[in-house]
Write a protein that holds these residues in place. Structure first.
Motif: not given
Length: 737
Positions: A420-447
């Motif tokens: 990800t971020g191939r052009e806009f390199t300040d980007a992240v894989g998974v971004w969340a703002g003001y969330e409650s009860g969010l689950r970010v679970d068992h993802n694979t993030l590389e490069k």
């Protein structure tokens, strides 16, 4: 018949078989094909996406007591505009409307336009560009081309100010035939700026507005008042590169879009055919507004565009792929009015919406956005690769929105996210703002060019001190090669948080190689930044990190707990009232079985775990030439990449370790100190303390964090020595067999 006889007969009879529950009715099915024109929407006579949507609406409005399926045949669906679903397209109570791939099919929604009519002009291939299209990306045979770019221009030449930049003559920009085609790409710490040139007057470069003003200081709109990462700040060091000028087109795989001639020029790679060249044109391919109980399953999304950076707005990056837009607006140091990137799929105000098993590839912007009070929704089991921006964005930047606009109980799980971020390199894989009860679970993030998972917002601003944000869980993720050094983004982490989040847990993650090989000490494993509070970091495996395995540097980040984690280094105690570390396994030379099991279980599917290598130097004795200050030689052997040792600048200054006996040495890791003082040195390995017959390996330039040096020699003594005048400054030296 008397009562006793009747009762006896009743007991003698076999028990009655309960009536079978009525079978759930089969779903109502509509069939779609890329060239579907029928109104029947059946398998023999399929219809278009829009016709199917309208037919589903009719069926739902007439009353529906079953699930609905829209099955897409294989092939490419050219999207000149997004498919829009709203409340009328919601599943009836207890039922779901599913848009899915037909069995065995691979349907792809594409926002791309084929570029044809190529003609040869010297080494280049040139083609006309259709009206309304301004190609920022080009995919040739499915492979991303690169906008032609030059080298970096240091601040001493390209001097940025609030109003523009000097250095047009020395940089060569003044000599370009049409500088207004080009843009400057600037990276300052965690920010990425891209502004197109408006004009060149003598030595002065002026950029389009409002892009440049939004990238510079003084507006009161560019982030926290203490921020010093604008283009005209003291931290600005260079233009990373100018791009999209014809004079820069010199490498195979590069292209230039000429706005005036409306042509694209491409320098083909060896053996490349130009019968499959696609430019992203349509921004969003699927948009859901207020839809409920909708499932998207097994669909592909490709070639969605992101038009804003090609306008006068440009790309005034703030953090995580969000930008500052508009020429005016309220002064806001908490970033409430920042703009997300365009995305292939956007869900706004959704309820129980699922994107499952989808494939996002070759995008000019982001993959999926869940926003505007989306609740109980999920992105699961999907693949994201080759994206110009981030993969998944969840939530918004208002810390206390009305109840209907709060993000709650959303899930991002079992996805695979790469490149990800191939052009806009300040980007992240998974971004969340003001969330409650969010689950970010068992993802694979590389490069990843910057942080992997980022949850929270607002920095330390008063408006963000009591946000609607709590009970988030970042669990079981595999994040490898985050903050890739080549992309020059700093001050982030594999997992990054902001803001108070009571009940939030970060556990069971495998974080390996974050900012590994950097030149600065600001790449972290878990980074509890800016007011991060009430967060538990437990049972993670965190290895080969450029700086701290956990960072909670700010005093106003309170009541955080790090416990039961495994890591190969140490970190300072957590800052902030009530924050503490307990029972962590630090400075490890090898990962124990329990840690290996946690790491192996992380991610969307099993992946390799990089075992630590034994360190022969750990029990050695260190000495050095004249010491500067109190930095003792042993500081490089204490299992910490945070503490330092440092010599004076005397000619030939050195540091060395006695391993206590002869060993076969395979590699040596050299971790520079915070001031990057070790440069232009050599590594010596010797069997004797006089180094008379030493194996010598030159170390030109600055040592990194770390520089991994292949030795393959026998020896007892390992020395790092300057070849001229200057200090040796090290935070760690590891000697591996």
């Amino acid at each position: 018949m008397n009562t006793a006889i009747a009762l006896a007969l009743t007991l003698a009879l076999p028990p009655a078989t309960p009536a079978a529950a009525p079978a759930a009715p089969a779903p109502k099915v509509f069939h779609v094909a890329p060239d579907g024109r029928s109104a029947a929407c059946n398998q023999v006579n399929p219809c278009s996406l829009e016709t199917a949507r309208d037919k589903v609406r009719e069926a739902l409005a007439g009353g529906m007591d079953r699930d609905v399926e829209v099955r897409l045949a294989g092939g490419v669906y050219r999207m000149a505009a997004p498919l829009v679903l709203d409340r009328r397209d919601s599943g009836p109570d207890g039922h779901t409307v599913t848009w899915t791939a037909a069995p065995g099919a691979r349907p792809v929604l594409s926002g791309g336009v084929p570029i044809t009519g190529w003609r040869q002009e010297g080494r280049l291939q040139v083609a006309p560009v259709p009206e309304g299209l301004s190609p920022r990306q080009l995919f040739v045979g499915g492979v991303r081309a690169v906008r032609a770019r030059g080298g970096s221009c240091p601040a001493a030449t390209c001097d940025a100010t609030k109003t523009g930049m000097t250095g047009a003559v020395k940089s060569g920009v003044a000599g370009w035939a049409d500088p207004a085609n080009a843009e400057a790409v600037i990276k300052v710490r965690w920010r990425n700026y891209r502004c197109r040139i408006d004009r060149v007057d003598g030595d002065v470069i002026t950029f389009v507005q409002p892009c440049w003003t939004n990238s510079a200081s003084g507006t009161g709109r560019t982030g926290p008042a203490w921020d010093s990462t604008t283009v005209d700040s003291s931290r600005y060091s260079k233009v990373s590169f100018f791009e999209n000028a014809a004079e820069l087109l010199d490498e195979p795989g590069e292209f230039v879009f000429d706005r005036t001639a409306r042509t694209v020029s491409y320098l083909p790679r060896p053996g490349e055919r130009l019968d499959d060249v696609i430019a992203p044109a349509t921004e969003t391919l699927l948009r859901m507004e207020g839809a409920s109980r909708v499932r998207i399953a097994g669909l592909g999304f490709e070639h969605a565009a992101y038009r804003q950076p090609d306008t006068a707005e440009g790309y005034a990056g703030t953090q995580g792929g969000l930008t500052l837009t508009g020429a005016t607006g309220p002064e806001d140091h908490a970033g409430r009015f920042y703009t997300k990137p365009a995305a292939a799929v956007v869900v706004r105000g959704g309820r129980d919406v699922t994107v499952d098993g989808a494939a996002f590839a070759r995008l000019g912007g982001a993959g999926v956005i869940l926003e505007g009070g989306t609740k109980d929704s999920a992105v699961t089991g999907s693949a994201f690769t080759d994206l110009s921006s981030g993969a998944v964005y969840v939530g918004d930047t208002d810390p206390n929105p009305p109840a209907e606009l709060r993000g709650e109980r959303n899930t991002v799980a079992r996805n695979t996210i790469t490149w990800t971020g191939r052009e806009f390199t300040d980007a992240v894989g998974v971004w969340a703002g003001y969330e409650s009860g969010l689950r970010v679970d068992h993802n694979t993030l590389e490069k990843l060019p910057y942080s992997g998972v980022s949850v929270g917002w607002g920095w330390n601003q008063p408006v963000a001190q009591n946000p609607d944000m709590r009970d988030n869980r970042i669990t079981g993720n595999r994040i490898v090669d985050a903050m890739m050094v080549a992309e020059d983004q700093h001050d982030g982490g594999a997992i990054y948080t902001q803001g108070p989040q009571p009940g939030t847990v970060i556990s069971g993650n495998y974080l390996n190689r974050s900012a590994y090989g950097n030149t600065e000490r600001d790449g972290n494993g878990v980074y509890l930044d800016e007011q991060s509070s009430h967060i538990t970091v437990e049972g993670n495996v965190i290895t080969r990190v450029g700086y701290k395995w956990i960072s909670n540097w700010a005093g106003y980040g309170i009541d955080n707990l790090a416990t039961g984690n495994w890591t190969d280094t140490t970190a300072p105690e957590l800052s902030g009232r009530g924050s503490r570390q307990a029972d962590n396994h630090t400075a490890l030379e090898r990962l124990p079985d329990a840690a290996l099991a946690v790491a192996a279980a992380a991610g969307a599917s099993p992946g390799p775990v990089e075992q630590l290598e034994p360190d022969l130097a750990r029990t050695g004795s260190a000495t050095q030439s004249a010491t500067e200050g109190a930095a003792a030689a042993a500081g490089a052997l204490d299992g910490s990449t945070v503490t330092d040792t440092r010599t004076t600048s005397a000619p030939g200054s050195w540091w060395q370790v006695d391993l206590g006996g002869p060993h076969r040495i395979g590699t040596v890791e050299i971790w520079n100190d915070a001031s990057m003082t070790t440069a232009d040195a050599e590594l010596l390995v010797s069997a004797t303390p006089d180094f008379a017959q030493a194996t010598r390996v030159p170390l030109p330039g600055r040592a990194l964090r770390p520089s991994v040096v292949a030795v393959d020699a026998e020896g007892r003594y390992v020395r790092i020595q300057r070849t001229g005048t200057g200090r040796i400054g090290l935070s760690a030296v590891m000697v591996h067999p």
